[in-house]
Design a protein around this motif. Structure first.
Motif: not given
Length: 355
Positions: A206-225
């Motif tokens: 949903i990275s394209a839907e986020l307001p400016d300045g808000v970061a995104y991490v995929n919750a299925n990426d266990t390490e990144g999350f």
């Protein structure tokens, strides 16, 4: 209005200005004249707090016999429960099954067989009705109005609850929000208003839907999350799914991290791997520590819609399935809230930004 309704109105007027609950007031005034629910026995399972009585006032004005469950899995204010008899509101006991309409919350009473049908307040309750419901089911959460409560009201109440716990400074702190539905969007909105650094974790991109300045991490990426969780000041869940973080959030990560954990959903979204003691309010929705979990101005239109679903159930030959409230019903209530309410401008913004 009946003496009981007038007594309840006078009680509520001590706490709320008319512009804080315009749709329920309009509903009560209209229904007092038309009595569309005359004699109908309605079980209302909405979490019982002071502002819930405004919902009951409109039902009573419409001629309904209103009952509140004696036992509910939803939070209840004991002081308000003790006042029910003063206002002519009955208490339903376990095993009671004499209702014409059930205004349910989280599917608690889906096994009952009301004469006319159900209206479900929450998305989490829909799963109890999706497969061969015994009666028609209108889902208040499926409409636009619920965004006022979940996107605006829940976001506001999360920070009000944090302040009640003694956390007054949010500027520059890192917040990780798990889930970007209606609740998650509201928390992000208020986090940005409070000057926080925000990351959103979701299973969808949903990275394209986020307001400016808000970061995104995929919750299925266990390490990144888990890396994002270890760096956050607070992680708040807003997925609406029981056990959503199970096997995603590693208990070992939490053992070496000072991150606070909070839940803003009805269900336990962390899962059994994370003990209750590790989560604020023992995994229950954090805003339920408040005397008024959602402020009247944000929840009253949702309660009016839930009530309005009762009228729709008077329609003959409705299918036994889950249905969205009619658009014209929502349009009428939204118009009143936007024109007469204190948050009219916020509602218009929300309807524009949260398509």
């Amino acid at each position: 209005m009946s003496p009981q309704v007038e007594k309840l109105h006078a009680y509520l007027n001590q706490y709320y200005q008319p512009e804080e609950w315009p749709t329920l007031l309009a509903q009560a005034e209209e229904w007092a004249a038309t009595k569309p629910l005359e004699g109908l026995r309605i079980l209302d399972a909405t979490p019982l707090f002071r502002n819930t009585l405004a919902k009951h006032m409109a039902l009573l004005a419409g001629g309904a016999l209103v009952y509140v469950p004696q036992v509910s899995k939803m939070p209840t204010d004991p002081a308000i429960f003790a006042k029910l008899d003063d206002f002519g509101i009955g208490v339903a006991h376990k095993g009671d099954n004499f209702f014409d309409i059930v205004l349910d919350c989280s599917g608690q009473f889906s096994r009952l067989k009301p004469k006319l049908g159900f209206a479900e307040l929450t998305r989490s309750g829909v799963k109890y009705y999706e497969h061969t419901p015994s009666r028609p089911v209108l889902v208040a959460d499926a409409g636009r109005i619920k965004r006022i409560e979940t996107s605006l009201g829940t976001g506001e109440s999360f920070f009000r609850a944090m302040q009640q716990l003694g956390y007054d400074s949010f500027q520059g702190r890192r917040l990780l929000v798990a889930g970007y539905g209606k609740v998650g969007r509201g928390i992000v909105l208020y986090a940005l208003k409070n000057g926080m650094k925000v990351t959103v974790a979701d299973v969808d991109d949903i990275s394209a839907e986020l307001p400016d300045g808000v970061a995104y991490v995929n919750a299925n990426d266990t390490e990144g999350f888990n890396t994002a969780a270890s760096r956050a000041w607070c992680l708040v869940t807003a997925t609406g799914v029981a056990g959503a973080l199970r096997r995603r959030l590693q208990a070992a990560t939490l053992a070496t991290s000072a991150v606070m954990l909070a839940n803003m959903g009805v269900e336990d979204e962390f899962g059994a791997e994370i003990p209750e003691s590790r989560v604020l309010n023992k995994k229950r929705p954090l805003n339920f520590i408040l005397e008024e979990p959602t402020a009247m101005r944000y929840i009253e239109t949702t309660m009016a819609l839930h009530n309005a679903c009762a009228l729709e159930l008077l329609t003959q030959d409705l299918p036994h399935k889950c249905m969205t409230p009619p658009q014209d019903v929502e349009d009428k209530l939204l118009s009143i809230a936007a024109e007469r309410g204190t948050i009219g401008a916020d509602i218009r913004t929300m309807l524009t930004e949260f398509k």
